[in-house]
Design a protein around this motif. Structure first.
Motif, PDB file in Angstrom:
ATOM      1  N   THR A  11      87.018   4.981  41.590  1.00  0.00           N
ATOM      2  CA  THR A  11      88.232   4.684  40.830  1.00  0.00           C
ATOM      3  C   THR A  11      87.974   3.614  39.791  1.00  0.00           C
ATOM      4  OG1 THR A  11      89.662   5.305  42.680  1.00  0.00           O
ATOM      5  CG2 THR A  11      90.615   3.881  40.992  1.00  0.00           C
ATOM      6  N   GLU A  12      87.285   2.559  40.201  1.00  0.00           N
ATOM      7  CA  GLU A  12      87.030   1.459  39.274  1.00  0.00           C
ATOM      8  C   GLU A  12      86.055   1.865  38.165  1.00  0.00           C
ATOM      9  OE1 GLU A  12      88.865  -0.834  39.033  1.00  0.00           O
ATOM     10  OE2 GLU A  12      89.496  -1.722  40.912  1.00  0.00           O
ATOM     11  N   MET A  13      85.054   2.662  38.501  1.00  0.00           N
ATOM     12  CA  MET A  13      84.161   3.160  37.451  1.00  0.00           C
ATOM     13  C   MET A  13      84.934   3.988  36.436  1.00  0.00           C
ATOM     14  SD  MET A  13      80.751   4.177  39.681  1.00  0.00           S
ATOM     15  CE  MET A  13      79.760   4.727  38.275  1.00  0.00           C
ATOM     16  N   GLY A  14      85.938   4.687  36.909  1.00  0.00           N
ATOM     17  CA  GLY A  14      86.760   5.510  36.024  1.00  0.00           C
ATOM     18  C   GLY A  14      87.648   4.708  35.093  1.00  0.00           C
ATOM     19  N   ARG A  15      87.753   3.407  35.327  1.00  0.00           N
ATOM     20  CA  ARG A  15      88.537   2.540  34.439  1.00  0.00           C
ATOM     21  C   ARG A  15      87.670   1.850  33.381  1.00  0.00           C
ATOM     22  NH1 ARG A  15      91.698   0.593  39.563  1.00  0.00           N
ATOM     23  NH2 ARG A  15      93.626   1.812  39.389  1.00  0.00           N
ATOM     24  N   VAL A  16      86.365   1.930  33.528  1.00  0.00           N
ATOM     25  CA  VAL A  16      85.460   1.322  32.551  1.00  0.00           C
ATOM     26  C   VAL A  16      85.396   2.224  31.325  1.00  0.00           C
ATOM     27  CG1 VAL A  16      83.059   0.708  32.111  1.00  0.00           C
ATOM     28  CG2 VAL A  16      84.135   0.079  34.291  1.00  0.00           C
ATOM     29  N   LEU A  17      85.492   1.640  30.135  1.00  0.00           N
ATOM     30  CA  LEU A  17      85.644   2.457  28.925  1.00  0.00           C
ATOM     31  C   LEU A  17      84.540   3.477  28.760  1.00  0.00           C
ATOM     32  CD1 LEU A  17      84.769   0.556  25.603  1.00  0.00           C
ATOM     33  CD2 LEU A  17      83.754   0.018  27.812  1.00  0.00           C
ATOM     34  N   SER A  63      83.133   5.232  30.883  1.00  0.00           N
ATOM     35  CA  SER A  63      83.414   6.378  31.745  1.00  0.00           C
ATOM     36  C   SER A  63      84.767   7.007  31.428  1.00  0.00           C
ATOM     37  CB  SER A  63      83.381   5.935  33.214  1.00  0.00           C
ATOM     38  OG  SER A  63      83.703   6.992  34.072  1.00  0.00           O
ATOM     39  N   ARG A  64      85.777   6.170  31.178  1.00  0.00           N
ATOM     40  CA  ARG A  64      87.122   6.682  30.900  1.00  0.00           C
ATOM     41  C   ARG A  64      87.160   7.449  29.579  1.00  0.00           C
ATOM     42  NH1 ARG A  64      92.517   5.408  32.089  1.00  0.00           N
ATOM     43  NH2 ARG A  64      91.711   5.187  34.195  1.00  0.00           N
TER      44      ARG A  64
END
Length: 414
Positions: free
Chosen positions: A156-162, A164-165
């Protein structure tokens, strides 16, 4: 030779019929949307769209007609996605030119002219681009205040990093139903309809993900002061990267020629870490990534790492890295002559063909041509070289200098 044969010959350290060339096959060998827009105007090709496929770095996807005109030998299979008009919507570049964003990207313009990107709750600020700027900056670092007790929320947190997002194609479609089957079908279509070498960008960053999660200053201190936690997070990342590589190799490992990893390990003055730290923390994990690719595919391993990394290169080559980019020749101990002499038989240099900062943006036409011809003479002997600029062509590069660069390449290859 076909383009694919040319690239593979260079990687095999066999002298190809001419030096292979890249522009736009990776997000570290591409061209700024502003520079691309200016180039289209200078060439009288304004009917072509400026598609910003990498929104973080604001990079344009070169049109296939220009790929052919400039003699580009390699393409990213990600370009086979987002091919319909409805996959894009209009935006405006910092210089006022019109361009296109992927349909899913809608940064919020602020009263001061900046652009912000928010999490789905509309509160957490993930990335921002100040007014007049030409790329987005990361503003959310999940573990900035400390490592978690467990990594149940890491995905989830990796998915918030630009990075990755707001990922570029084909990965902006990775959550689509049937993505892996579509990726294979698209890659096969490219193999059947073009003679270009095919490349897939696959990240697998280790050091960089540490900086994305913890922030650069914290993670650099961790490398010396908290190696237990560094090893824990690296193992979690490696587990996820290997799972991705399994899917990539199954889908396109028998079709694609080059797989591109990323891990910026250097500054202009030297690497971010000493060789012992690299050997302990990163070399074994880079080796696992490379070993998996070599055991499960025909793809050659390519790493993007900025800065001065020559002191790490012997270990990176031992780990299985075959190709280095962007070859930042203005950094310490990264001179073209030195690199070719020391490592020219052991790896391929994909870049270093002309200084993007200095020569290409501020030099005269004659200076651009002179440096391009000089670098080609040094780096191309015996293969092991794919021409590319030092990193992406920046917004301030005049279109005439880009054209002069390609004229020099054509002259050398004639």
């Amino acid at each position: 030779m076909t383009s694919r044969e040319r690239v593979l010959s260079a990687i095999a350290h066999k002298q190809p019929d001419c030096v292979p060339v890249d522009m736009g096959a990776t997000p570290s060998s591409g061209i700024s949307a502003i520079a691309y827009s200016n180039l289209l105007k200078a060439m009288g090709r304004t009917e072509l769209p400026v598609q910003i496929y990498d929104v973080v770095q604001q990079l344009a996807q070169p049109d296939m007609s220009l790929i052919d005109q400039f003699g580009i030998d390699v393409i990213d299979i990600g370009r086979s996605f987002n091919t319909r008009p409805e996959d894009w919507h209009e935006t405006e570049l910092a210089n006022g030119d019109k361009a296109l964003y992927p349909s899913w990207f809608h940064p919020v313009r602020q009263p001061n002219g900046a652009y912000h990107c928010y999490d789905i709750d509309g509160e957490r600020l993930l990335a921002m681009m100040p007014q007049g700027a030409t790329f987005f900056d990361q503003s959310y670092f999940p573990y900035m205040n400390g490592y978690p007790q467990n990594y149940d929320n890491l995905d989830t947190e990796m998915g918030r990093v630009l990075w990755s997002r707001y990922v570029h194609s084909p990965w902006d479609h990775a959550a689509d139903s049937g993505f892996w089957e579509q990726l294979r079908a698209n890659a096969l279509h490219l193999r059947e309809t073009t003679d270009k070498a095919l490349l897939i960008v696959c990240g697998c960053n280790l050091f960089e993900w540490g900086t994305f999660l913890r922030r650069m200053d914290n993670f650099l201190m961790d490398l010396l002061c908290d190696q237990d936690n560094v090893e824990r997070v690296l193992d979690e990342l490696l587990q996820r990267h290997l799972a991705t590589l399994e899917k990539v190799c199954n889908a396109v490992g028998d079709i694609v020629d080059v797989i591109r990893f990323g891990d910026d390990l250097g500054m202009t003055t030297g690497p971010f870490m000493d060789t012992d730290t690299y050997k302990q923390l990163f070399k074994p994990r880079h080796k696992q990534l490379c070993d998996y690719v070599k055991s499960h595919s025909q793809m050659h391993t390519f790493i993007h790492s900025c800065g001065s990394i020559s002191s790490l290169m012997p270990d990176m080559i031992e780990a299985g890295i075959e190709i280095f980019n962007p070859v930042q020749t203005n950094s310490l101990n990264m001179e073209p002559e030195f690199l070719k002499k020391e490592f020219g038989q052991d790896c391929t240099f994909w870049g270093g063909g002309v200084e993007t900062v200095g020569t290409l943006n501020n030099g005269t036409l004659e200076q651009v041509k002179e440096q391009v011809l000089e670098r080609l003479e040094i780096m191309s002997k015996g293969g092991g070289f794919v021409f590319n600029t030092v990193h992406n062509i920046l917004p301030d590069v005049p279109p005439q200098n880009i054209l002069a660069m390609f004229e020099a390449i054509k002259t050398f290859n004639s």
